[in-house]
Each structure stands twice: as structure tokens, then as C-alpha cells.
Design a protein around this motif. Structure first.
Motif, PDB file in Angstrom:
ATOM      1  N   GLN A 253       0.779  -1.278   0.013  1.00  0.00           N
ATOM      2  CA  GLN A 253       0.075  -0.162  -0.045  1.00  0.00           C
ATOM      3  C   GLN A 253       0.721   1.335  -0.032  1.00  0.00           C
ATOM      4  O   GLN A 253       0.382   2.400   0.408  1.00  0.00           O
ATOM      5  CB  GLN A 253      -0.934  -0.171   1.300  1.00  0.00           C
ATOM      6  CG  GLN A 253      -1.687  -1.259   1.287  1.00  0.00           C
ATOM      7  CD  GLN A 253      -3.102  -1.127   2.297  1.00  0.00           C
ATOM      8  OE1 GLN A 253      -3.690   0.201   2.557  1.00  0.00           O
ATOM      9  NE2 GLN A 253      -3.050  -2.161   3.039  1.00  0.00           N
ATOM     10  N   THR A 504      -7.942  -0.149   2.360  1.00  0.00           N
ATOM     11  CA  THR A 504      -6.910  -0.946   1.565  1.00  0.00           C
ATOM     12  C   THR A 504      -6.979  -0.328   0.031  1.00  0.00           C
ATOM     13  O   THR A 504      -6.592  -0.950  -0.847  1.00  0.00           O
ATOM     14  CB  THR A 504      -7.250  -2.207   1.434  1.00  0.00           C
ATOM     15  OG1 THR A 504      -8.656  -2.458   1.103  1.00  0.00           O
ATOM     16  CG2 THR A 504      -7.100  -2.759   2.649  1.00  0.00           C
ATOM     17  N   ASN A 506      -5.844   1.241  -2.944  1.00  0.00           N
ATOM     18  CA  ASN A 506      -4.373   1.634  -3.392  1.00  0.00           C
ATOM     19  C   ASN A 506      -4.488   1.747  -5.005  1.00  0.00           C
ATOM     20  O   ASN A 506      -3.630   1.126  -5.605  1.00  0.00           O
ATOM     21  CB  ASN A 506      -3.553   0.040  -2.992  1.00  0.00           C
ATOM     22  CG  ASN A 506      -2.431   0.335  -3.109  1.00  0.00           C
ATOM     23  OD1 ASN A 506      -1.727   1.360  -3.276  1.00  0.00           O
ATOM     24  ND2 ASN A 506      -1.686  -0.961  -3.058  1.00  0.00           N
ATOM     25  N   GLU A 536      -5.531  -4.539  -4.824  1.00  0.00           N
ATOM     26  CA  GLU A 536      -6.587  -4.082  -3.939  1.00  0.00           C
ATOM     27  C   GLU A 536      -7.160  -5.169  -3.267  1.00  0.00           C
ATOM     28  O   GLU A 536      -7.484  -5.193  -1.980  1.00  0.00           O
ATOM     29  CB  GLU A 536      -7.628  -2.828  -4.406  1.00  0.00           C
ATOM     30  CG  GLU A 536      -6.893  -1.906  -4.455  1.00  0.00           C
ATOM     31  CD  GLU A 536      -7.529  -0.840  -5.727  1.00  0.00           C
ATOM     32  OE1 GLU A 536      -8.778  -1.330  -5.997  1.00  0.00           O
ATOM     33  OE2 GLU A 536      -7.310   0.147  -5.984  1.00  0.00           O
TER      34      GLU A 536
END
Length: 810
Positions: A253, A504, A506, A536
Motif C-alpha cells: 500500500q 486498503t 491502493n 486491492e
């Protein structure tokens, strides 16, 4: 490299199932008397067993070495790893260190080598350029314990502490050599701790620069573990560089820091900033792995090893590598490496990368580079081991085991019997096997008789990967693949993935066309490639993986444009996912550009620094928002300055643990009274700023320079050179620089110039250098001084020793 940080959940599982926890060493019972524990026929310690039947079965089946080599392979795995180290090519004493090794220790340690059955005690690694890396035929334990090796041990410790050498495993030195780094490159080290490879990258970046000048490139060294980040900072601090940023993010990330130009103008920022997103010319992706290539260095792995370790890390390794490629510029190169011998962590990951990226990424053939390094080609076929047995193809994996055994672990990377079901399984497990952006053919499968095991052979050029095997050159094991990004990764317009959630996100991909396409407006839907969407989705799966420790606080450094829009809508009181500002990261101090002109002008005037020759404005940062109580000031290079400006413009998404080179430190004196400048020059920053200092400088002959190093403080009347004593009196109270000179003034500063920071007190001159640096300088100077002069120097001014009288650290 192997990481020991994902143990909590497995320990709890072992406890619940009443199974032995192999990750924890047994302790003696505290309730039993110590004399009863130390039974004569039972020693208080047991040697570490270098045997694991599962390990042998697994690697025999994988065929990583030929059958006739197996016994030699296992024999060397059970032997301690020889110590290796590397000389810092940018050290001003580089040639001196190599000369000592070649003319002193090669000969003086020869007797010990012969006694141990070796032909040579130490020797340069033949494949490392310029004799900078050395191999010892003694293990680190032998060097520490043997009395006859004590002098060599002390030499290694001292030179390592001051940064002249780095103790590093030989195979760990290989990846940076294949990365082809140039001084103007932006380099990302994704999983950098403990920092030996980062140190190498910095050496290369600085290698072509003239003394006193800074390269245009920089290194961003990242590690997810906060404690390991501290080790990384300590390691790289010895390099004394202003071209480094240390960050603390999950690699999968890592933020792309995309700048929205329209909002930048709203904030009063320049629309023509040098960079508008964070992308890199080179990426080193040395991923977390099972680490069985380090068995010789860490023999405790013998009892812990099982095939599930590699299987459990496979998805994380793919995600990390894909994120690295998304941050890579077109035309750039990335190294994917592990210290594991397991093909599920090695070739299977590279194969999955190539399938996902299609023609946009190429596996580079580097067989013509470093010809003296013995390496073997990557495997084209392998099997997958699970608690249910061996599998040669994904179609043989039972449905109830497909959560742990993924299709991407196999050479073909697909289900040979039911492509529709395979696609569905991949989506459920976070693995992309769709046709979008991936090229898959049936050539990767060898025709097989129905109902018999299918032997898969990959049609990808995996032989271009490199395997370093321990018994080829008496090293550890390592796996390396060089990937080049030849075009933008596959992408297409699509609605956001419903699986992803804000923690999350990204989509900071660099894979947009140049100019206007690289900037997404606040109201536009992000353009995502299938690669990014899989990253992701996989990241969501990894949050629940028992081998991956989730962060304690939600991380939003990889925000999409939608996330930035939410973060900047301050009127929405209910928003929970705002981009955290720098300084609000738990445990991290803010990064603040120093704009106090009065303070900066006082420093410039005191040391005679002309801004046109060495600009300070815009290059000084602190880690304290209250500039009135600043204790340390850091200098950043032009490239680091641009990244920091970008980071501020995008809401400070980078979690910065360390940045720049410590240049000035606040200092107080016992005498009290006002001083023109309250900041002294730090030892780390002195080599960089030295060519630009025109005031508060003394030129000392050898005798007085050694006196300062030996006694740490000298009263003005006690200088051997009386003129030097008078010139010290004429200096303004505060910090000064003493340069070793043969009598000529001024001295032209170059790579060989030796200088130290001192404090001009009321009655004496005190050294502001660590004891280790003083000792190291004395040893280097002793080699350059005739013995008669050494005797006279050591025998004079014996009463001038003692602590520095003139200063006291703030």
C-alpha cells in the motif's frame, strides 16, 4: 528476505490445539533448583539440530539440485556461514582499508586459515567490482570467540561503527549490482530493513558525484515494521547522506502521492511543481520470505521449517511485486528477490507477475553480467506441497484445499479442466486469472494421458531468473529476477471494485499516460488497471492471512481520488477516513521546512556560507513544529526537497521515519552569555558543508591534530604550534572546524581532506567527535606518520588531557 514478525496468530493456534510451538524455545523450570537443572549427564544447552526430514523430502522432489549433488548440498547447508563484509566505496579511507586487508590481514590470518583446513583466511569476492567485497573463511562466531582473531574482530567492529565497512552476507550484495542504478535515479527499496542493500544503493547513487556535491537521485527506503525501521535508520546514518527518505508503510500500500493540479492551485501551490506523483526509475523488491536460504546463518530455521511457510507468503509476495511495478516508470527496472529456495516463493511469483502484466513487463536476461558469479537458471517446472500431499496441477487440488493452494502457485497458473471455475476461484482468493491484461496459452502444459498426473512446464522464460546455490561459491542461497517495464500496465475503464474498502484503497498507480492523463480530477472516476484492482482485492485477503500481521491503526496512505475528496471535505463532520496529516502518525514527529530567516541568516553569517554556492533556504527541515525550540536541523537534497513538497501537496501521505542529513545541532556553553550562533555543525553533515565554510576554520598540523583526537580538549597555551593557539583565541566563541593541513592555508577541500568539528570555549578547544571516530582517525593517521613523529607526539602534552571544558550538549 526472511522476516520474523508474523508469529502471534500461529502461536495462538498451536496453544489452542495443544501442539508444540516450534517458534518458542523452551525455558528451564524456575520452580526447580538450579543445581537440579544442571544434571551432570544433561548439559544446560543442546546443540541446534541441522536436520529436517520434511525439508529434505521437499527439495529433493522439487529438484533444485541434481541428485549427484545432493549430499554436497546438504553438507554445506549444515556448516556455519562464512563472514563477509563490504568496504564503503565513498569513504575517504576506502583505499586505506583495502590496503590493510591486502597487506596485513591476508598474511597475518593465514596460519589460522591453514589450521582450520582452508587455503586462504580472507579474500576479495571475485564477482564484486574493485575488490570492495570480501569473504572470510571464518564464521562470525569464530571471529568473535577466537583469541587469535581478536585484532581482526576489533578492526571489523570499529570500521563498521564509523561506516567504512558494512558486514553483510555475500549473496545479499548481489541484487543492487543487477539493478543498474545511476546517480540521477529515484530508487525505491520496498522492504529495506535492516538496510545493508539500502546502504549499497546510496553508495552507487553517490559514487559518481564530486566531493561536496550532491547527486540528483535519491533513495526511498521503506519497511512495514517500526522497530526494524529504527535499525534501518541506524544502518544508513553511517552513510551521511541527504538523499534518503526512510518511510514506514505496508509495501503493498505504498502511496503514489498523485497530485491533483486543480486542488493544488486552490491551496496556493505552484501548478508547475517538478513532480506530480511519486514514481521510480528503479525498485528493489526484496520481499518477506520463509528464509530457508539463510539456514547457514540462522540454523534455528531447521526446526521451524515447513512447506506451508512458503505457501502462506506467496500471495503477499505477488501483491508486493505488483505494487512495485505500478510505482515503476516505463523503461525502469525492478529486482524481485528472496532468500528462499522455494519455487512457490520464487519462480511462481515471477510467472504470476508476467501473466498479469502481459507484454508490458519483460523478464531481463542478465546472464552476461558479473560472469564470475556462479548462478543457475530458474526452474521451469515444480510441484506444490500441501498437508493433503503433492500436487502437480491445480486441477488436482481438492475444493476444500483451494483456499490455501492457489492456482498462481503452479507453472501454468490456471485450472486445466474448468477455466470458468478457475476464474471464480481466483476472484474469491484474490488472484487474477482473467483474460484481461494477461496472456495465457495452453503451451505451458505437457500433453498427458487422462487420469494420470499432469506435469506442467511453464512457457515463460523463467530460465532468465537466477538461483544462487550455497555449495557453488560457499555462500547462502538467493533468488533474483530482473524485470523491465517496457510499457504502461494494462488498464481499462471500470467501476470501483466492490470488494475494496477505504483502509486498503491502493489506486495510486503511475500507469497513466503522460501530461494531462496523469492527473485525475476530483470528480472523475479513477482509471484503474486490472493489475491495480487485483492488488486491492488481494490486500483485502491478506488482512485475514495468518502470516500477515495487520496494522493496529487503519492506513489510508494509498488513497484513491475519492478518498482524497472525502478527506478534504472538512464540512462533513461524520467523515472517518480523512488523510492523516504528518505528525499525526502515531509515534512519528512532523517534517517541517525551516522558514525562520533570522535563524538561517545567523548560521550563514557565522560560518560564512554563501547561499549561491550552497543554498540553505528551502533545504533545511526540522521534526518540530515549534521552531523556537528546534534542537536539530536536517539538510535535504534537491530531489528529497521535491518529494517533500509533493508530499505536503497531497496531504502528507508518506509516513516519514527519517529524512535528510543532520547538519546543525543546538549547543550551549558552560560559560553562558550570548553567542552569534547557537547551532554547531554535526559530524554527519560536516563532509557535505565543508567546502562552503569560510569562517570559524582552523588549519592544524599533524601533531596538534592528533593531540585533539587523543585528549579531546587542549588549552590554548598548550598547542605545539603557538600560532594555531593564537588563531584559536581569535575565533568567536562557538563551533569551529579544524582541518588537517601540512601548513598551507587555505586548503582546497577534496575527497582526501580530513576535518573535525570542535568547540571554541573560553580557555580551550574541545573536540565534538565520537570516541569511535577519534580512534579510527588516529589509526588511519598513524599509518601515514613516520614512527619518529608518532613517538614524539605521544610523549608530549600529556597534561592536556581531560574532558572538554568549553561545551555542554544541549
Amino acid at each position: 528476505m526472511g522476516r520474523g514478525r508474523h508469529r502471534g496468530r500461529s502461536q495462538r493456534k498451536h496453544f489452542k490445539e495443544s501442539r508444540e510451538n516450534v517458534w518458542k524455545r523452551p525455558r528451564t523450570d524456575p520452580t526447580v533448583d538450579a543445581s537440579d537443572n544442571a544434571v551432570a549427564d544433561k548439559p544446560s544447552w543442546e546443540p541446534i539440530l541441522t536436520d529436517n526430514p520434511n525439508f529434505e523430502e521437499y527439495y529433493k522432489e522439487q529438484g533444485i539440485v541434481r541428485a549427484e549433488e545432493w549430499d554436497v548440498f546438504m553438507e554445506i547447508l549444515r556448516k556455519p556461514l562464512p563472514a563477509a563484509f563490504r568496504v564503503n566505496s565513498n569513504s575517504q579511507f576506502c583505499d586505506d582499508i583495502i590496503s590493510i586487508l591486502e597487506n596485513d590481514f591476508v598474511k597475518s590470518l593465514q596460519a589460522e586459515a591453514i589450521e582450520g583446513g582452508e587455503l586462504e583466511a580472507i579474500k576479495p569476492l571475485p564477482w564484486y567490482p574493485k575488490n570492495l567485497a570480501w569473504h572470510s573463511n571464518f564464521s562470525r562466531k569464530q571471529i568473535r570467540k577466537h583469541k587469535t582473531l581478536e585484532r581482526f574482530h576489533e578492526f571489523l567492529k570499529l570500521e563498521n561503527e564509523v561506516g567504512n565497512i558494512t558486514r553483510q552476507e555475500a549473496v545479499s550484495m548481489v541484487p543492487p549490482l543487477f539493478l543498474d542504478v545511476h546517480p540521477d535515479h529515484f530508487v525505491l527499496d520496498m522492504c529495506a530493513a535492516p538496510g545493508s542493500k539500502t546502504f549499497q544503493l546510496l553508495e552507487i547513487i553517490h559514487g559518481a558525484s564530486e566531493p561536496g556535491t550532491l547527486p540528483n537521485g535519491m533513495v526511498v527506503a521503506n519497511d512495514v515494521d517500526f522497530q526494524r525501521s529504527n535499525l534501518l535508520i541506524h544502518q544508513t546514518k553511517r552513510m551521511c547522506t541527504s538523499n534518503l527518505i526512510v518511510t514506514n508503510h505496508e509495501g503493498q500500500q505504498f502511496p503514489g502521492c498523485r497530485l491533483n493540479k486543480s486542488r493544488a492551485s486552490e491551496k496556493g501551490l505552484s501548478e508547475d511543481m517538478p513532480i506530480n506523483q511519486l514514481s521510480f526509475d528503479r525498485v528493489l523488491c526484496d520481499v518477506p520470505c520463509s528464509g530457508d536460504g539463510t539456514l547457514r546463518k540462522a540454523p534455528d530455521i531447521w526446526r521451524k521449517w515447513n512447506s506451508g511457510m512458503g505457501n502462506g507468503l506467496h500471495s503477499l509476495q505477488v501483491i508486493l511485486a505488483m505494487r512495485g511495478l505500478s510505482l515503476l516508470k516505463v523503461g525502469g527496472q525492478m529486482i524481485y528477490s528472496t532468500c528462499s529456495m522455494n519455487p512457490v516463493e520464487d519462480e511462481a511469483v515471477v510467472a504470476e507477475i508476467l501473466r498479469r502484466c502481459g507484454d508490458s513487463v519483460e523478464l531481463v536476461d542478465v546472464s552476461d553480467k558479473l560472469p564470475e558469479l556462479i548462478r543457475r537458471p530458474g526452474l521451469k517446472t515444480w510441484k506444490v506441497r500441501d498437508k493433503g500431499g503433492w500436487f502437480t496441477s491445480y486441477k488436482d487440488v481438492p475444493q476444500n484445499r483451494r483456499g490455501g493452494v492457489l492456482v498462481s502457485m503452479f507453472p501454468s497458473g490456471k485450472n486445466l479442466t474448468d477455466s470458468t471455475q478457475t476464474t471464480q476461484n481466483n476472484e474469491n482468493s484474490g488472484v487474477n486469472a482473467s483474460e484481461d491484461g494477461c496472456k495465457e496459452t495452453d503451451k505451458s502444459v505437457v500433453d498427458a494421458i487422462p487420469d494420470e498426473p499432469v506435469v506442467e512446464v511453464s512457457d515463460l522464460p523463467l530460465e532468465r531468473c537466477m538461483r544462487i546455490i550455497p555449495h557453488d561459491q560457499n555462500t547462502g542461497a538467493f533468488f533474483i529476477a530482473v524485470l523491465q517495464k517496457v510499457s504502461h500496465l494494462p488498464e481499462f475503464q471500470e467501476k470501483p471494485n466492490p470488494r475494496k474498502h477505504s483502509s486498503t484503497k491502493n489506486a495510486d498507480s503511475t500507469e497513466k499516460a503522460p501530461t494531462e492523463e496523469a492527473v485525475v480530477t476530483a470528480d472523475a472516476e479513477p482509471v484503474e488497471s486490472p493489475v491495480e484492482k487485483v492488488i486491492e482485492a488481494d490486500a483485502d485477503v491478506e488482512k485475514d492471512d495468518s502470516l500477515v500481521e495487520p496494522e493496529k491503526e487503519k492506513n489510508v496512505e494509498g488513497e484513491t481520488i475519492k478518498g482524497e475528496k472525502e478527506a478534504n471535505s472538512l464540512s462533513h463532520a461524520g467523515d472517518k477516513r480523512k488523510v492523516p496529516m504528518q505528525g499525526k502518525w502515531k509515534g512519528f514527529d512532523p517534517v517541517v521546512f525551516l522558514k525562520d530567516e533570522t535563524l538561517i541568516d545567523s548560521v550563514k553569517e557565522f560560518y560564512g556560507i554563501r547561499d549561491e554556492s550552497f543554498p540553505l533556504y528551502g533545504h533545511l527541515v526540522t521534526r518540530n513544529t515549534d521552531t523556537s525550540s528546534v534542537k536539530r536541523i536536517y539538510y535535504v537534497s534537491k530531489s528529497v526537497k521535491e518529494v517533500l513538497q509533493l508530499n505536503f501537496a497531497v496531504g502528507q501521505q508518506l509516513k516519514i521515519a527519517s529524512v535528510g542529513l543532520k547538519m546543525f545541532e543546538r549547543q550551549t556553553a558552560k560559560e553562558g552569555g550570548s553567542k552569534p550562533c547557537s547551532f554547531r555543525i554535526s559530524s554527519e553533515g560536516l563532509p557535505v558543508i565543508l567546502p562552503y565554510i569560510t569562517k570559524q576554520v582552523l588549519y592544524s598540523p599533524m601533531a596538534d591534530f592528533k593531540h585533539l583526537l587523543e585528549y579531546k580538549s587542549i588549552k590554548f597555551p598548550d598547542f605545539v604550534n603557538k600560532q594555531l593557539g593564537q588563531k584559536a583565541i581569535d575565533l568567536v566563541l562557538g563551533c569551529c572546524v579544524v582541518i588537517l593541513s601540512d601548513g598551507e592555508e587555505p586548503v582546497k577541500v577534496d575527497a582526501s581532506t580530513i576535518a573535525i568539528s570542535c568547540w571554541r570555549g573560553k580557555n580551550s578547544l574541545g573536540v565534538m567527535v565520537t570516541s569511535a571516530d577519534c580512534q579510527e582517525l588516529l589509526e588511519r593517521l598513524a599509518e601515514r606518520t613516520p614512527k619518529t613523529e608518532v613517538g614524539s607526539v605521544n610523549g608530549s602534552n600529556g597534561d592536556s588531557g581531560g574532558p572538554a571544558e568549553a561545551m555542554e550538549t544541549a
